[in-house]
Design an enzyme around this catalytic site. Structure first.
Site, short mmCIF file in Angstrom:
data_model
loop_
_atom_site.label_atom_id
_atom_site.label_comp_id
_atom_site.label_asym_id
_atom_site.label_seq_id
_atom_site.Cartn_x
_atom_site.Cartn_y
_atom_site.Cartn_z
N GLN A 85 0.40 -10.06 -5.91
CA GLN A 85 -0.09 -11.44 -6.03
C GLN A 85 0.78 -12.29 -6.95
O GLN A 85 0.65 -13.51 -6.98
CB GLN A 85 -1.55 -11.45 -6.51
CG GLN A 85 -2.53 -10.76 -5.56
CD GLN A 85 -2.73 -11.50 -4.24
OE1 GLN A 85 -2.42 -12.68 -4.12
NE2 GLN A 85 -3.26 -10.82 -3.24
N SER A 104 4.86 -7.22 -1.51
CA SER A 104 4.60 -7.26 -0.08
C SER A 104 5.02 -8.62 0.49
O SER A 104 4.82 -9.64 -0.15
CB SER A 104 3.10 -7.05 0.12
OG SER A 104 2.78 -7.04 1.47
N ALA A 105 5.57 -8.59 1.73
CA ALA A 105 6.09 -9.83 2.31
C ALA A 105 4.99 -10.76 2.85
O ALA A 105 5.11 -11.98 2.78
CB ALA A 105 7.05 -9.49 3.45
N HIS A 106 3.89 -10.15 3.36
CA HIS A 106 2.94 -11.01 4.10
C HIS A 106 2.07 -11.87 3.19
O HIS A 106 1.32 -12.71 3.67
CB HIS A 106 2.09 -10.19 5.08
CG HIS A 106 1.05 -9.30 4.47
ND1 HIS A 106 -0.27 -9.66 4.41
CD2 HIS A 106 1.13 -8.07 3.91
CE1 HIS A 106 -0.96 -8.66 3.85
NE2 HIS A 106 -0.12 -7.69 3.53
N THR A 151 14.38 4.60 10.55
CA THR A 151 15.18 3.40 10.80
C THR A 151 14.51 2.20 10.14
O THR A 151 13.31 1.95 10.34
CB THR A 151 15.29 3.15 12.33
OG1 THR A 151 15.78 4.35 12.91
CG2 THR A 151 16.21 1.99 12.64
N CYS A 156 -9.41 -5.61 2.18
CA CYS A 156 -9.43 -4.15 2.38
C CYS A 156 -10.81 -3.56 2.12
O CYS A 156 -11.16 -2.55 2.70
CB CYS A 156 -8.40 -3.48 1.46
SG CYS A 156 -6.75 -3.96 1.93
N ASN A 214 -6.05 -9.80 -7.39
CA ASN A 214 -6.17 -10.45 -6.08
C ASN A 214 -7.51 -11.11 -5.84
O ASN A 214 -7.66 -11.91 -4.92
CB ASN A 214 -5.88 -9.44 -4.96
CG ASN A 214 -6.67 -8.17 -5.10
OD1 ASN A 214 -6.71 -7.56 -6.16
ND2 ASN A 214 -7.32 -7.74 -4.04
N SER A 247 0.85 -1.20 0.00
CA SER A 247 0.00 0.00 0.00
C SER A 247 0.88 1.24 0.00
O SER A 247 0.64 2.20 -0.74
CB SER A 247 -0.91 0.04 1.23
OG SER A 247 -1.83 -1.01 1.17
N1 PLP Z 1 -2.09 -4.94 -3.89
C1 PLP Z 1 -2.69 -6.14 -3.92
C2 PLP Z 1 -3.00 -6.78 -5.24
C3 PLP Z 1 -3.03 -6.78 -2.73
O1 PLP Z 1 -3.64 -7.98 -2.77
C4 PLP Z 1 -2.73 -6.14 -1.51
C5 PLP Z 1 -3.11 -6.75 -0.22
O2 PLP Z 1 -4.25 -6.85 0.14
C6 PLP Z 1 -2.08 -4.89 -1.53
C7 PLP Z 1 -1.78 -4.33 -2.74
C8 PLP Z 1 -1.72 -4.17 -0.26
O3 PLP Z 1 -0.58 -4.76 0.29
P1 PLP Z 1 -0.11 -4.43 1.80
O4 PLP Z 1 -1.03 -5.18 2.69
O5 PLP Z 1 1.30 -4.92 1.84
O6 PLP Z 1 -0.19 -2.97 1.97
#
Ligand code: PLP
Length: 383
Positions: free
Chosen positions: A173, A193-195, A237, A324, A144, A71
Site C-alpha cells: 500500500q 504488487s503491480a495491481h 519463464t 481477501c 490496507n 502474496s
Molecule cells: N499485502 C497487502 C497490504 C495488500 O493490500 C495485498 C492485496 O490485497 C497483498 C499484500 C496481496 O497482494 P497480491 O494481490 O499482489 O498478492
C-alpha cells in the site's frame, strides 16, 4: 455509471499503459531465456524494468526479484527464511499472517495502538529478551484497511544494536504513495504488487538484500525450482509484459504526479467527512497514506456488508474490509480483524466500511457519494 472507490483492493489498469501493452504484445513476445535476438530483446525488457526499480527504490538491480504478486513474495520470505522467532502484528495482510503461522516458527504478536500501528517499546523488549535467537520482524509499511503508516525506519535502526535481526516489510500500500529508499532504510526485504498502482494483475516483486539472499542461498532455499530464472530463486519463464508494465505504471505515476492528486482528493474527502454530522472516520487526523478511509455512518443501522450492498445498488463500489477476507467469509460474518486488533469496539467495527480513492477519481464523485451516504443514513436510520 459505476464509481469505483475500492482502490486498496485493486486499481484499474492505467489507460496510458495501453499503447505499451500492444507494443509489447507485438514486439516483445519471445522467451527471455532464449539466446536468439528476440529472446535477448525480451530479456533486455525485463532487465530495464529491474534497473528502473533498483533506481526508484535505491537498491541494486540484482536485489530485485519479480514474482506473481505480493502474496507470493510474502509467502516465500516468511515461510522460507530460517529463524527462531517471528515478530509481527495481528493487523498484517492475511498473506503475512497465514505465512507466519505456516512457517511453524514461534510467533510474537505485537499489541497495537488505536490506528493498528505496532508498539515499539514492546518490540524492542521482545528483541532484547531473545538476543541469542535469530529473529525475523515483519511489519507492513502501511495498513490496507485503515491506511496507518508504521515507522519501519525505527525497526531497521535496531539492527545496529541487535545483529540477530532481519526486517521484512509488506510495502504493497506504500509503493508509489510514499518514497521508499531501501538503502537509507537499511531493510532486508520488502514485497510489492503491480495491481495496486494501476499496473497489471499477476506481477509483483520481492526485494532481498545481499545478506538475506546469502542466508537463503546458503540453505538452498528457492521458491520455485527449475530453469534457474531470477538468480535461481524463482524458476519459470518470466512474465515479460507484466514486469515491463509494472515499471511503466510507476513511471507514468511519477510523470503525471498521481500521488499529489490522491493527496488533494484525500484532503477534500477528509474535510467533507469531518464537516458531516453523520460520518465518523475511524482514521481521522493522523499520519496515514492518502486515499484510504475507514468510516461508519453514526445514525445508520446498516451493518457494513449491508451498507456496501446498498452503495453498490447506487453504483458505488466500496469495501467492507480486505478483499481477501471476503473469500474466507470473514467479511460476511465478523467485523474486520484489523479494526478489532486496533481495539475498535465491535459495534463500530461491524458498521465500518473502507473507501479507497485513486488519482482516477474526482471531487464530483466524492460529492455524489456523500449525498448517497446521507440518503442511506436517513432511509436506514437507527431508531
Ligand atoms: N499485502 C497487502 C497490504 C495488500 O493490500 C495485498 C492485496 O490485497 C497483498 C499484500 C496481496 O497482494 P497480491 O494481490 O499482489 O498478492
Amino acid at each position: 455509471m459505476t464509481t469505483y472507490f475500492d482502490n486498496a483492493a485493486t486499481t484499474i489498469l492505467d489507460p496510458a499503459l495501453q499503447d505499451e501493452f500492444w507494443r509489447l504484445n507485438q514486439e516483445v513476445f519471445a522467451n527471455p531465456n532464449s539466446i536468439h535476438s528476440e529472446g535477448k530483446k525480451a530479456k533486455k525488457t525485463i532487465e530495464n524494468a529491474r534497473d528502473f526499480f533498483a533506481q526508484y527504490l535505491n537498491c541494486q538491480s540484482n536485489e530485485i526479484f519479480f514474482t506473481s504478486g505480493a502474496s507470493e513474495s510474502n509467502n516465500f520470505f516468511l515461510k522460507s527464511y530460517p529463524c527462531d522467532l517471528v515478530i509481527t502484528s495481528p493487523a498484517e495482510h492475511s498473506c503475512v499472517l497465514e505465512s507466519a503461522k505456516a512457517s511453524k516458527n514461534p510467533i510474537h504478536w505485537l499489541s497495537l495502538d488505536k490506528h493498528a500501528r505496532y508498539n515499539f517499546a514492546e518490540l524492542e523488549k521482545v528483541i532484547s529478551e531473545n538476543k541469542d535467537k535469530k529473529i525475523l520482524v515483519s511489519i507492513m509499511f502501511a495498513n490496507n484497511e485503515i491506511g496507518s503508516i508504521n515507522d519501519i525506519q525505527k525497526i531497521c535502526e535496531l539492527k545496529k544494536k541487535y545483529a540477530n535481526l532481519i526486517v521484512h516489510s509488506d510495502c504493497v500500500q506504500a509503493l508509489s504513495k510514499i518514497k521508499l529508499d531501501l538503502h537509507k532504510l537499511d531493510i532486508d526485504s520488502i514485497s510489492a504488487s503491480a495491481h495496486k498502482i494501476h499496473g497489471p494483475k499477476g506481477v509483483g516483486l520481492l526485494y532481498l538484500n545481499k545478506k538475506s539472499q546469502g542466508i537463503l542461498s546458503l540453505k538452498n532455499l528457492a521458491l520455485i525450482h527449475g530453469g534457474g530464472q531470477e538468480q535461481g530463486f524463482r524458476s519459470g519463464t518470466q512474465n515479460v509484459m507484466g514486469i515491463a508494465l509494472f515499471a511503466k505504471a510507476i513511471q507514468i505515476a511519477l510523470e503525471k504526479n498521481y500521488s499529489q492528486k490522491v493527496y488533494e482528493l484525500d484532503k477534500y474527502f477528509s474535510d467533507k467527512a469531518l464537516a458531516s454530522e453523520d460520518i465518523v472516520l475511524n482514521n481521522p487526523s493522523f499520519d496515514k497514506i492518502p486515499g484510504i478511509f475507514n468510516l461508519y455512518l453514526k445514525n445508520c443501522k446498516l451493518k457494513k456488508e449491508e451498507l456496501v450492498l446498498q452503495l453498490d445498488l447506487n453504483n458505488f463500489c466500496v469495501s467492507s474490509g480486505s478483499a481477501c477476507s471476503s473469500l474466507k467469509g470473514d467479511a460476511q460474518i465478523i467485523s474486520s480483524y484489523v479494526l478489532r486488533a486496533a481495539g475498535i469496539e465491535n459495534t463500530i467495527a461491524e458498521k465500518s466500511i473502507r473507501i479507497s480513492l485513486s488519482s482516477f477519481n474526482n471531487t464530483q464523485e466524492i460529492d455524489n457519494l456523500f449525498k448517497i451516504m446521507q440518503k442511506l443514513s436517513a432511509n436506514f436510520a437507527t431508531l
